[in-house]
Design a protein around this motif. Structure first.
Motif, short mmCIF file in Angstrom:
data_model
loop_
_atom_site.label_atom_id
_atom_site.label_comp_id
_atom_site.label_asym_id
_atom_site.label_seq_id
_atom_site.Cartn_x
_atom_site.Cartn_y
_atom_site.Cartn_z
N MET A 55 0.83 -1.18 0.00
CA MET A 55 0.00 0.00 0.00
C MET A 55 0.87 1.25 0.00
N GLY A 56 0.25 2.35 -0.31
CA GLY A 56 0.95 3.62 -0.40
C GLY A 56 1.08 4.31 0.95
N LYS A 57 1.38 5.59 0.90
CA LYS A 57 1.57 6.36 2.12
C LYS A 57 0.26 6.68 2.82
N PHE A 58 -0.83 6.78 2.07
CA PHE A 58 -2.10 7.25 2.61
C PHE A 58 -3.15 6.14 2.59
N PRO A 59 -3.37 5.44 3.69
CA PRO A 59 -4.30 4.30 3.70
C PRO A 59 -5.74 4.68 3.39
N ILE A 60 -6.18 5.87 3.77
CA ILE A 60 -7.56 6.28 3.50
C ILE A 60 -7.75 6.47 2.00
N ASP A 92 -3.34 -4.40 -5.03
CA ASP A 92 -1.90 -4.18 -4.89
C ASP A 92 -1.50 -2.93 -5.67
N ILE A 93 -0.91 -1.98 -4.97
CA ILE A 93 -0.44 -0.76 -5.59
C ILE A 93 1.04 -0.96 -5.94
N ALA A 108 -7.87 3.10 0.21
CA ALA A 108 -9.15 2.41 0.39
C ALA A 108 -10.18 2.94 -0.60
N GLU A 109 -10.19 4.24 -0.85
CA GLU A 109 -11.14 4.83 -1.80
C GLU A 109 -10.82 4.41 -3.23
N ILE A 110 -9.55 4.35 -3.58
CA ILE A 110 -9.14 3.95 -4.92
C ILE A 110 -9.51 2.49 -5.18
#
Length: 50
Positions: free
Chosen positions: A1-6, A45-46, A9-11
């Motif tokens: 995941m990236g730096k911003f979990p919120i 998976d990002i 989740a939206e993406i």
């Protein structure tokens, strides 16, 4: 995941059309662009740079 979990989740709530690769809202019955009924969930998976 990236730096911003919120944001991640939206993406991940997006569905992708298998015919035209269009993005659709979560829970969509058919594609908003072409009307095709076969959708898949966006990959969770990002991919990051190595």
């Amino acid at each position: 995941m990236g730096k911003f979990p919120i944001a991640d989740a939206e993406i991940a709530k997006v569905w992708i059309c298998k015919r035209c690769k269009g993005r659709n809202k979560a829970g969509a019955e058919k594609c908003r662009r072409c009307g095709y009924k076969v959708l898949r969930p966006k990959n969770k998976d990002i991919k990051t740079k190595k």
